[in-house]
Motif scaffolding. Structure first.
Motif, short mmCIF file in Angstrom:
data_model
loop_
_atom_site.label_atom_id
_atom_site.label_comp_id
_atom_site.label_asym_id
_atom_site.label_seq_id
_atom_site.Cartn_x
_atom_site.Cartn_y
_atom_site.Cartn_z
N LYS A 180 7.97 -14.54 -9.86
CA LYS A 180 8.53 -13.97 -8.63
C LYS A 180 8.27 -12.46 -8.91
N CYS A 181 8.29 -11.70 -7.58
CA CYS A 181 8.35 -10.28 -7.60
C CYS A 181 8.82 -10.06 -6.24
N GLU A 182 9.25 -8.80 -6.15
CA GLU A 182 9.87 -8.18 -5.01
C GLU A 182 8.84 -8.08 -3.92
N GLY A 183 9.45 -8.24 -2.72
CA GLY A 183 8.67 -8.00 -1.29
C GLY A 183 7.84 -9.47 -1.12
N ASP A 184 7.24 -9.34 0.09
CA ASP A 184 6.64 -10.33 0.67
C ASP A 184 5.14 -10.40 0.08
N PHE A 185 4.54 -11.53 0.60
CA PHE A 185 3.19 -11.77 -0.06
C PHE A 185 2.25 -10.77 0.29
N GLU A 186 2.31 -10.30 1.56
CA GLU A 186 1.50 -9.34 1.99
C GLU A 186 1.43 -7.95 1.15
N LYS A 187 2.75 -7.68 0.61
CA LYS A 187 2.90 -6.56 -0.20
C LYS A 187 2.13 -7.03 -1.81
N ASN A 188 2.14 -8.07 -2.06
CA ASN A 188 1.90 -8.56 -3.31
C ASN A 188 0.52 -9.15 -3.75
N LYS A 189 -0.10 -9.52 -2.56
CA LYS A 189 -1.22 -10.31 -2.52
C LYS A 189 -2.14 -9.95 -3.54
N ASN A 190 -2.72 -8.62 -3.43
CA ASN A 190 -3.86 -8.04 -4.45
C ASN A 190 -3.33 -7.88 -5.92
N SER A 191 -1.86 -7.82 -6.09
CA SER A 191 -1.52 -7.76 -7.54
C SER A 191 -1.73 -9.48 -8.14
N ILE A 192 -1.22 -10.42 -7.24
CA ILE A 192 -1.43 -11.70 -7.86
C ILE A 192 -2.91 -11.95 -8.15
N PHE A 193 -3.82 -11.47 -6.94
CA PHE A 193 -5.48 -11.97 -7.18
C PHE A 193 -5.77 -11.05 -8.19
N ASP A 194 -5.38 -9.90 -8.78
CA ASP A 194 -5.74 -9.17 -9.90
C ASP A 194 -5.08 -9.78 -11.31
N LEU A 195 -4.09 -10.58 -11.25
CA LEU A 195 -3.53 -11.21 -12.30
C LEU A 195 -4.42 -12.37 -12.69
N SER A 196 -5.04 -13.20 -11.77
CA SER A 196 -5.67 -14.34 -11.74
C SER A 196 -7.00 -13.82 -12.47
N LYS A 197 -7.60 -12.68 -11.84
CA LYS A 197 -9.02 -12.10 -12.43
C LYS A 197 -8.82 -11.70 -13.83
#
Length: 135
Positions: free
Chosen positions: A71-88
């Motif tokens: 989990k991370c602070e903030g909503d998905f809009e704030k975190n979507k790029n970070s989650i995508f980068d983690l997957s990559k």
């Protein structure tokens, strides 16, 4: 502490807006059989290290052999790029892919939050794996 209690503690947002994501390594059992369980364990260890050193992940749990909650602070809009980068990053460093189900923790019910996460993870896998699903 049993797994159910741990999940309840982890998934209840306590009034904070958080993004929770449920990750599963794609075809991990086949990977273990093809390359060895030792190599599979090394992959798990490296993924744990990536989660531990991530600047955007607030907290995480390894909940099954090849499944993780984070989990991370903030909503998905704030975190979507970070989650995508983690997957990559995981794919690039370890040559495995992960599927991710994402949900905002705006419901004060751990069971319902986990249900949404599992559904979204299932949809990510159903749509070809190595996907992120947020509904």
């Amino acid at each position: 502490m049993n797994q159910q209690h741990l999940l309840e503690k982890f998934l209840n947002p306590n009034g904070k807006v958080e993004t929770i994501f449920y990750c599963d390594i794609d075809d991990f059992q086949s990977f273990n059989l093809k390359y060895s369980f030792e190599k599979g364990n090394l992959i798990l260890k490296k993924i744990c290290e990536i989660f531990e050193h991530s600047s955007f992940i607030k907290d995480w749990l390894k909940i099954d052999n090849d499944e993780f909650l984070a989990k991370c602070e903030g909503d998905f809009e704030k975190n979507k790029n970070s989650i995508f980068d983690l997957s990559k990053e995981i794919h690039k460093k370890m040559e495995v892919t992960i599927s991710i189900g994402v949900s905002d923790s705006n419901i004060n019910n751990a069971e319902i939050n986990f249900k949404y996460l599992k559904r979204n993870l299932y949809l990510a896998k159903q749509n070809g794996k190595n996907k992120i699903c947020y509904i």
